[in-house]
Design an enzyme around this catalytic site. Structure first.
Site, PDB file in Angstrom:
ATOM      1  CG  ASP A 165      -1.903   1.176   1.341  1.00 52.33           C
ATOM      2  OD1 ASP A 165      -2.334   1.776   0.356  1.00 52.33           O
ATOM      3  OD2 ASP A 165      -1.904   1.560   2.785  1.00 52.33           O
ATOM      4  CG  ASN A 414       4.537  -4.294   6.570  1.00 51.92           C
ATOM      5  OD1 ASN A 414       3.980  -4.208   8.155  1.00 51.92           O
ATOM      6  ND2 ASN A 414       3.128  -4.458   5.745  1.00 51.92           N
ATOM      7  CD  GLU A 415      -0.601  -5.314   7.664  1.00 54.12           C
ATOM      8  OE1 GLU A 415      -0.639  -5.664   6.759  1.00 54.12           O
ATOM      9  OE2 GLU A 415      -1.602  -4.366   8.256  1.00 54.12           O
ATOM     10  CG  ASN A 468       1.017  -3.650  11.415  1.00 57.14           C
ATOM     11  OD1 ASN A 468       1.517  -3.114  12.258  1.00 57.14           O
ATOM     12  ND2 ASN A 468       1.947  -3.926  10.667  1.00 57.14           N
ATOM     13  CE1 TYR A 470      -4.541   1.080  10.418  1.00 60.74           C
ATOM     14  CE2 TYR A 470      -4.070  -1.185   9.929  1.00 60.74           C
ATOM     15  CZ  TYR A 470      -3.720  -0.156  10.254  1.00 60.74           C
ATOM     16  OH  TYR A 470      -2.278   1.080   9.475  1.00 60.74           O
ATOM     17  CE1 TYR A 474      -8.861  -0.045   5.529  1.00 66.95           C
ATOM     18  CE2 TYR A 474      -6.779  -0.687   6.831  1.00 66.95           C
ATOM     19  CZ  TYR A 474      -7.733  -0.129   5.944  1.00 66.95           C
ATOM     20  OH  TYR A 474      -6.737   0.710   4.631  1.00 66.95           O
ATOM     21  CD  GLU A 506       1.141  -0.864   9.813  1.00 66.98           C
ATOM     22  OE1 GLU A 506      -0.062  -0.320   9.186  1.00 66.98           O
ATOM     23  OE2 GLU A 506       1.855  -0.851   8.893  1.00 66.98           O
ATOM     24  CD1 TRP A 551      -0.874   2.732   8.537  1.00 65.94           C
ATOM     25  CD2 TRP A 551       0.732   2.509   8.452  1.00 65.94           C
ATOM     26  NE1 TRP A 551      -0.775   3.329   6.538  1.00 65.94           N
ATOM     27  CE2 TRP A 551       1.222   2.711   7.550  1.00 65.94           C
ATOM     28  CE3 TRP A 551       2.395   2.786   9.397  1.00 65.94           C
ATOM     29  CZ2 TRP A 551       1.708   1.790   6.386  1.00 65.94           C
ATOM     30  CZ3 TRP A 551       3.445   2.611   8.407  1.00 65.94           C
ATOM     31  CH2 TRP A 551       2.983   2.341   7.024  1.00 65.94           C
ATOM     32  CE  LYS A 570      -5.788   3.592   7.114  1.00 61.85           C
ATOM     33  NZ  LYS A 570      -5.745   3.207   5.885  1.00 61.85           N
TER      34      LYS A 570
HETATM   35  C1  BDP Z   1      -1.327  -1.994   6.317  1.00 57.95           C
HETATM   36  C2  BDP Z   1      -0.144  -1.958   6.160  1.00 57.95           C
HETATM   37  C3  BDP Z   1       0.043  -1.075   5.399  1.00 57.95           C
HETATM   38  C4  BDP Z   1      -1.190  -0.352   5.203  1.00 57.95           C
HETATM   39  C5  BDP Z   1      -1.686   0.134   6.099  1.00 57.95           C
HETATM   40  C6  BDP Z   1      -3.165   0.430   5.508  1.00 57.95           C
HETATM   41  O1  BDP Z   1       0.899  -2.342   7.201  1.00 57.95           O
HETATM   42  O2  BDP Z   1       1.765  -0.684   4.387  1.00 57.95           O
HETATM   43  O3  BDP Z   1      -1.165   0.938   4.377  1.00 57.95           O
HETATM   44  O4  BDP Z   1      -2.407  -1.250   6.820  1.00 57.95           O
HETATM   45  O5  BDP Z   1      -4.576   0.103   5.431  1.00 57.95           O
HETATM   46  O6  BDP Z   1      -1.873  -2.993   6.411  1.00 57.95           O
HETATM   47  O7  BDP Z   1      -3.694   1.705   5.683  1.00 57.95           O
END
Ligand code: BDP
Length: 594
Positions: A165, A414-415, A468, A470, A474, A506, A551, A570
């Site tokens: 992303d 990462n992820e 990470n 959300y 999300y 994140e 993030w 973000k």
């Molecule tokens: C995570 C990723 C990051 C994305 C972020 C997002 O590590 O690179 O930019 O989510 O969705 O999955 O903003």
């Protein structure tokens, strides 16, 4: 790998500037463009990503090779020396030609490489040509999906979809330099420090080429010599040591000299800090004191220059982080320019140093970023080729950054997918490799939402849990009560499974500056503040949480998509570094919590 510097025995020349540039639509290697000066070029700044310098999709969305060229003349005195051409990085693959001959090639867009070029250079004008490829596939890191296919009705279609992303900026994005060394020279220096009471033991290792006596001197910040030794490796003691502390940096300099027949042949100065890092009893200890990470996942990203290293943005970003009370950041999602690590050393800012291993996750490829889904660790996709590239970036990252006191954790990826037996098989040797190369620093990876403790099979290989998450974006966007419960439940489940400390690497919410509402709906400045406050309430209730990195520091460019409004929003700052409401909320939290 040593950074190029001027010393009494080494010269340094800057090759940055405006080079000639040409997009390659497929003919470059067939027509051997490196053999003669490039025709029909446009000017291109170096360092810079080339994508946004000219208008139009032709530059921005180009897939494949591009060519750079410049000329230079060398001063006569350097020909008796080793002449080394060094690139801070070329993204993602480079073939470097000197006067029409291949001098070196390198794959991996975020680590430096160099080549001795004596055999290729003339006493007259020299032509340097660099072919650069921006394709991301399963042999590169980051990972992407490259397709060259016949599409019925449309003909041949070449597409390259990043599984990550951020915009796939490319080009010669970091400084290009020439430096000289004597024929007998210092190739590498490793410095490791350990502390007992008020004294430090410094174990150094010098890799020298040629026959010479090695002398080592440790200078303090007043340039006083506080320890010295001889030989390629030894242990020195500094009494009354000044520790490198978060936000209170202190740097020593390890001066290495090579001598033969009473003559000093080479000299190099490597800065280092004395500090210890350990994970113990669920805490992250720096110099034996629990450390709480406050900061960000960042990007190297700015208008027009793209991912080019830029001292102006670097100093400004650090100043803004200080203004907020931040003490750390993660080099998401690739090794940042060497100049950034050096500056973090000097500012006492703590760094989680990440490889470019982003996108090794089928879920994301098929989701947000629009690529076709695949089985992540199947041999046709991510398998030995990706793992080999991954091993190489771990080696290159540690070789480059091992002496930086700011670096306290190696983030291996990462992820990635981390829930299948194949993912464990993939990561076990890589994590072992990182530990073998550097036994002094903890290792982790940023775990993706969904790879929760009941299904994750990789995190137990690490020293820290890096999450990470959300919740509130999300998951449960607009329902922060539900988000708060789920975040709490997940953190409790991690605590029940491991006794490892947790860093939230994140969390956050996309936010359009100027978007407001009495009801704080998603995308508003109030909602970003509310998501951060909800998250912080939960973190403060869980003792195992020893860090929060939001993030993102600033909005950044991404590929176009219906989930992105002019990029990823973000950021706590806009792309041009204007604060959103969240910046002030963070400042209150971080400045009040010492
Ligand atoms: C995570 C990723 C990051 C994305 C972020 C997002 O590590 O690179 O930019 O989510 O969705 O999955 O903003």
């Amino acid at each position: 790998m040593l950074y190029p510097i001027l010393t009494a025995s080494r010269e340094l020349f800057d090759l940055n500037g405006v080079w000639a540039f040409k997009l390659d639509h497929g003919a470059g290697f067939d027509e051997e463009w490196f053999r003669r000066p490039l025709a029909e070029t446009v000017p291109m700044p170096v360092p810079a990503s080339y994508n946004d310098v000219y208008e139009g999709a032709e530059f921005r969305d180009h897939i494949g090779w591009v060519w750079y060229e410049r000329e230079f003349v060398l001063p006569e005195d350097v020909f008796s020396q080793r002449i080394v051409l060094r690139f801070g990085s070329v993204t993602h693959e480079a073939r470097v030609y000197m006067n029409g001959q291949l001098a070196t090639e390198h794959k991996g867009g975020f680590t430096p490489f160099e080549a001795e070029i004596n055999q290729f250079v003339h006493h007259s004008r020299n032509r340097l040509t660099v072919a650069v490829n921006n394709v991301v596939d399963y042999t590169t890191l980051p990972v992407g999906t490259y397709r060259d296919e016949e599409v019925p009705g449309l003909g041949r279609m070449v597409t390259d979809t990043p599984n990550f992303d951020f915009f796939n900026y490319a080009g010669i994005q970091r400084p290009v330099r020439l430096y000289t060394t004597p024929q007998t020279y210092i190739r590498d220096i490793t410095v490791q420090a350990d502390v007992t009471g008020s004294s430090a033991r410094i174990a150094y290792q010098v890799d020298a080429v040629g026959d010479a006596e090695i002398r080592v001197f440790v200078h303090d910040e007043t340039d006083e010599v506080v320890a010295s030794g001889t030989g390629p490796n030894s242990q020195l003691v500094i009494e009354g040591v000044h520790l490198w502390q978060p936000l209170h940096a202190y740097l020593y300099t390890c001066v290495v000299e090579l001598w033969r027949d009473g003559q000093r042949l080479d000299v190099y100065e490597e800065p280092f800090g004395v500090r210890t890092v350990a994970v113990s009893d669920g805490k992250f200890l720096i110099n034996g004191e629990p450390f709480y990470f406050k900061g960000f996942g960042k990007h190297e990203d700015a208008a027009v220059r793209g991912k080019a290293h830029d001292n102006v943005f670097m100093v400004h970003d650090f100043a803004l982080m200080e203004w907020l009370g931040a003490n750390s950041f993660r080099t998401s999602h690739y090794p940042y320019a060497e100049e950034v690590l050096d500056y973090a050393d000097r500012q006492g800012v703590v760094v989680i140093d990440e490889t470019p291993a982003v996108g090794i996750n089928s879920g994301l490829a098929g989701g947000v970023f629009g690529a076709k889904p695949f089985v992540t660790f199947s041999p046709e996709t991510i398998g030995p080729a990706t793992q080999n590239a991954h091993r190489q970036v771990i080696r290159e990252l540690i070789a480059r950054d091992k002496n930086h006191p700011c670096v306290v954790i190696w983030s291996i990826a990462n992820e990635p997918e981390s829930v299948t037996p194949a993912s464990r098989d993939y990561f076990e040797p890589l994590i072992a490799e990182a530990r073998h190369l550097d036994p002094t620093r903890p290792v982790g990876f940023a775990n993706v939402q969904g790879a929760e403790p009941d299904v994750d099979v990789v995190t137990d290989l690490c020293d820290v849990v890096m999450l990470n998450r959300y919740y509130g974006w999300y998951i449960d966007a607009g329902d922060l009560a539900a988000a708060e419960r789920k975040l709490q439940d997940e953190l409790d489940a991690w605590v029940a499974k491991h006794d490892k400390p947790i860093i939230m690497t994140e969390y956050g919410a996309d936010t359009l500056p100027g978007q407001h509402g009495v009801f704080p709906g998603p995308w508003s400045e109030e909602y970003q503040v509310a998501v951060l406050e909800m998250s912080h309430r939960v973190f403060d209730r869980v003792d195992a949480v020893i860090g929060e990195q939001i993030w993102n520091f600033a909005d950044f460019a991404t590929a176009p998509g219906i989930l992105r409004v002019g990029g990823n929003r973000k950021g706590v700052f806009t792309r041009d570094r204007a604060p959103k409401a969240a910046a002030l909320a963070l400042r209150r939290r971080w400045r009040e919590q010492s």
